[in-house]
Scaffold this active site. Structure first.
Site, mmCIF file in Angstrom:
data_model
loop_
_atom_site.group_PDB
_atom_site.id
_atom_site.type_symbol
_atom_site.label_atom_id
_atom_site.label_comp_id
_atom_site.label_asym_id
_atom_site.label_seq_id
_atom_site.Cartn_x
_atom_site.Cartn_y
_atom_site.Cartn_z
ATOM 1 N N GLY A 167 -2.888 59.882 101.513
ATOM 2 C CA GLY A 167 -2.086 59.297 100.430
ATOM 3 C C GLY A 167 -2.885 58.623 99.340
ATOM 4 O O GLY A 167 -2.369 57.760 98.620
ATOM 5 N N LEU B 126 6.520 73.086 103.660
ATOM 6 C CA LEU B 126 7.222 73.824 102.612
ATOM 7 C C LEU B 126 8.432 72.980 102.212
ATOM 8 O O LEU B 126 9.185 72.522 103.073
ATOM 9 C CB LEU B 126 7.666 75.177 103.154
ATOM 10 C CG LEU B 126 8.314 76.122 102.135
ATOM 11 C CD1 LEU B 126 7.319 76.496 101.035
ATOM 12 C CD2 LEU B 126 8.816 77.385 102.823
ATOM 13 N N HIS C 108 -2.166 71.024 93.596
ATOM 14 C CA HIS C 108 -2.916 71.903 94.495
ATOM 15 C C HIS C 108 -4.400 71.762 94.145
ATOM 16 O O HIS C 108 -4.764 71.825 92.968
ATOM 17 C CB HIS C 108 -2.462 73.353 94.319
ATOM 18 C CG HIS C 108 -3.105 74.257 95.320
ATOM 19 N ND1 HIS C 108 -2.696 74.323 96.632
ATOM 20 C CD2 HIS C 108 -4.166 75.090 95.220
ATOM 21 C CE1 HIS C 108 -3.471 75.160 97.293
ATOM 22 N NE2 HIS C 108 -4.366 75.646 96.456
ATOM 23 N N ASN D 277 3.996 69.520 92.298
ATOM 24 C CA ASN D 277 3.007 69.515 93.374
ATOM 25 C C ASN D 277 1.620 69.563 92.758
ATOM 26 O O ASN D 277 1.445 70.095 91.657
ATOM 27 C CB ASN D 277 3.211 70.755 94.263
ATOM 28 C CG ASN D 277 2.192 70.831 95.395
ATOM 29 O OD1 ASN D 277 1.952 69.846 96.103
ATOM 30 N ND2 ASN D 277 1.584 71.991 95.575
ATOM 31 N N ASP E 88 2.984 77.091 96.528
ATOM 32 C CA ASP E 88 2.022 77.164 95.417
ATOM 33 C C ASP E 88 2.368 78.206 94.355
ATOM 34 O O ASP E 88 1.478 78.805 93.760
ATOM 35 C CB ASP E 88 0.610 77.457 95.960
ATOM 36 C CG ASP E 88 0.167 76.412 96.969
ATOM 37 O OD1 ASP E 88 0.511 75.237 96.780
ATOM 38 O OD2 ASP E 88 -0.534 76.776 97.922
#
Ligand code: GRF
Length: 187
Positions: free
Chosen positions: A12, A86, A103, A101, A144
């Site tokens: 985190g 997911l 990545h 998100n 993704d």
């Protein structure tokens, strides 16, 4: 004042960095953390920062608990910062362009199921890539794959280990993720 729900599965450090960024700006945005792991270090960070947090497991996701909580929380933005599950498709359908998100690579390279954390950086080194980076994207029902919002690059030296690459990528994440979130909140 906006409501931001941050989801993280492990350390985190991105979640903490994002919250600190807004606090340093005296922003009144309200943060809430959700993790799927009851021993995730992000829970310690939440406590230290006095941010509300809760655990919703994968099993509970499957039972619709996450959907119910998101519906109650009514977030302006949902941020996946190192969230390894997911994201449920029913929530994605309800929140178009409100779930983002990060990545740790330059998608579409090194993305997809099983491509997370050190696996990504190991693959970048094994593939002898000369650059890597971060991708911030909208979340779709596939890993993704949603539309790319932002990318930043960093060079990979021949001598870099996966740990070196991870450190470079984290630096990019800390620099850019809060700013991209800020922009999305202001749009
Ligand atoms: C980050 O590299 C993020 O891109 C990824 O998982 C990592 C999480 O790190 N998907 P942290 O939990 O924020 O420290």
């Amino acid at each position: 004042m906006k409501k931001i729900v941050l989801l993280a599965s492990g350390s985190g450090s991105n979640a903490e960095n994002i919250i600190k960024y807004f606090r340093e700006k005296n922003s009144l945005h309200n943060f809430h953390i959700i993790t799927n792991k009851k021993d995730a270090f992000v829970l310690d960070r939440a406590k230290k920062m006095n941010v509300s947090a809760e655990v919703i497991t994968k099993k509970q996701n499957d039972e619709g608990v996450l959907l119910d909580r998101i519906t109650e929380l009514k977030p302006d933005l949902i941020v996946l910062a190192g969230y390894l599950l997911l994201f449920p498709a029913d929530i994605v359908a309800l929140y178009p362009n409100k779930i983002v998100n990060i990545h740790p690579a330059l998608l579409p390279k090194f993305g997809g199921k099983g491509m997370y954390g050190s696996f990504v950086h190991d693959a970048v080194v094994a593939n002898k890539e000369t650059e890597t980076g971060i991708t911030i994207h909208y979340v779709s029902e596939h890993y993704d794959e949603g539309a790319v919002i932002f990318q930043a690059k960093t060079p990979v030296a021949e001598t870099d280990t996966a740990l070196d690459v991870a450190a470079k990528v984290h630096e990019l994440e800390y620099e850019h993720f809060p700013k991209v979130i800020e922009k999305l909140l202001n749009d």
